[in-house]
Motif scaffolding. Structure first.
Motif, PDB file in Angstrom:
ATOM      1  N   ARG A 138       0.821  -1.194   0.000  1.00  0.00           N
ATOM      2  CA  ARG A 138       0.000   0.000   0.000  1.00  0.00           C
ATOM      3  C   ARG A 138       0.865   1.257   0.000  1.00  0.00           C
ATOM      4  N   ASP A 140       1.754   4.803   1.562  1.00  0.00           N
ATOM      5  CA  ASP A 140       1.631   5.204   2.967  1.00  0.00           C
ATOM      6  C   ASP A 140       2.201   6.591   3.165  1.00  0.00           C
ATOM      7  N   HIS A 157      -2.623   3.294   3.307  1.00  0.00           N
ATOM      8  CA  HIS A 157      -2.372   2.874   4.681  1.00  0.00           C
ATOM      9  C   HIS A 157      -3.255   3.670   5.643  1.00  0.00           C
ATOM     10  N   THR A 161      -6.379   2.369   7.897  1.00  0.00           N
ATOM     11  CA  THR A 161      -6.320   2.597   9.345  1.00  0.00           C
ATOM     12  C   THR A 161      -7.634   3.185   9.850  1.00  0.00           C
ATOM     13  N   GLU A 171      -3.615   0.920  13.351  1.00  0.00           N
ATOM     14  CA  GLU A 171      -2.590   0.958  12.305  1.00  0.00           C
ATOM     15  C   GLU A 171      -1.714  -0.280  12.323  1.00  0.00           C
TER      16      GLU A 171
END
Length: 283
Positions: A138, A140, A157, A161, A171
């Motif tokens: 991913r 981030d 990300h 989260t 997370e």
């Protein structure tokens, strides 16, 4: 010159063998499915949802190409989650119909099986790209800050989260993803590349839940990845961002005859650790 065979393989009826007839029937019987849930994930956002064992989950591109970053956990024990690297080894670096998404140790069982993929025709393109990527991970905010010097709160990300917070996850539970509809490969320098998604309006990938699942999806802020995100050619990909659609579907129950959720890994050893002998005890 032929390439070497895959390192991980098994014979008919063994661990890596898949009942293709069963999953083909699940994919083909669409008229008498029951829709349990349907929703849209807007651009640059994320959402989590549950998929009961024995149900199907379809992710689609209603308005055209858009990459989605997918996480999967056991609903009952989120310590068990999708293991991207082992799935690459046991299945492929880019998944399609009949490939399975495997879970982490000490569980090691299929969480979901791909039953349908409207992009299965794509295969390997002239630049070495394939679709539905497990090679990368991913985007981030930490790498983005490192490369651009700027903070951005809607990387995949971060979207994931936020999506899992209502389920008591954080997370630290977000993990390496399956990038659905994303076209990637390795270039001549063995470095990861991404290119524009070939998905069109209405393309889809569909999964069969082997156990009760929690899934989460981020609509990537890079959209269809036709615009570079980093480097000298980087631009704002907002105009190529589109939503993704999710459906949870209950198949006809007769198609599940003889199926049962997979057991967790059979290994029952202690990794070579032995019980300490207390003073005064004997064998």
């Amino acid at each position: 010159m032929p390439t070497p065979p895959p390192a991980y393989r098994s014979g008919p009826g063994e661990a890596l063998d898949v009942d293709r007839d069963r999953y083909a029937r699940l994919a083909s019987r669409t008229a008498d499915r029951q829709r349990v849930e349907q929703f849209t994930v807007p651009i640059r956002s994320g959402r989590a949802w549950e998929v009961p064992a024995g149900h199907l989950c379809r992710i689609s591109t209603p308005e055209g190409p858009q990459v989605g970053d997918l996480n999967i956990w056991s609903r009952d024990d989120p310590r068990e989650r999708m293991w991207a690297s082992r799935t690459r080894q046991l299945q492929a670096a880019h998944v399609t119909v009949f490939d399975r998404l495997w879970s982490t140790l000490p569980f090691l069982r299929p969480l979901a099986t791909v039953t349908a993929d409207s992009l299965s025709w794509y295969g390997l393109d002239s630049e070495g790209g394939r679709v539905h990527d497990l090679l990368g991970s991913r985007c981030d905010p930490y790498v983005n800050r490192m490369l651009t010097g700027e903070d951005f709160d809607f990387c995949c990300h971060s979207n994931l989260t936020r999506a899992v917070l209502p389920y008591g996850l954080t997370e630290f539970d977000v993990h390496d993803v399956l990038n659905v509809f994303q076209c990637t490969g390795l270039n001549d320098d063995d470095r990861y590349f991404m290119k524009a998604s070939p998905a069109g309006p209405g393309d889809y990938i569909e999964f069969f839940a082997e156990i009760d699942l929690l899934m989460a999806l981020s609509t990537c802020p890079g959209g269809d990845l036709s615009v570079d995100l980093w480097g000298p050619e980087a631009g704002d990909p907002l105009e190529v961002c589109r939503p993704l659609s999710v459906e949870v579907l209950r198949p006809p129950q007769e198609l599940l005859a003889g199926w049962r959720p997979p057991e967790r890994a059979a290994y029952r050893g202690l990794h070579g650790i032995r019980r300490a002998e207390w003073p005064g005890t004997t064998e």
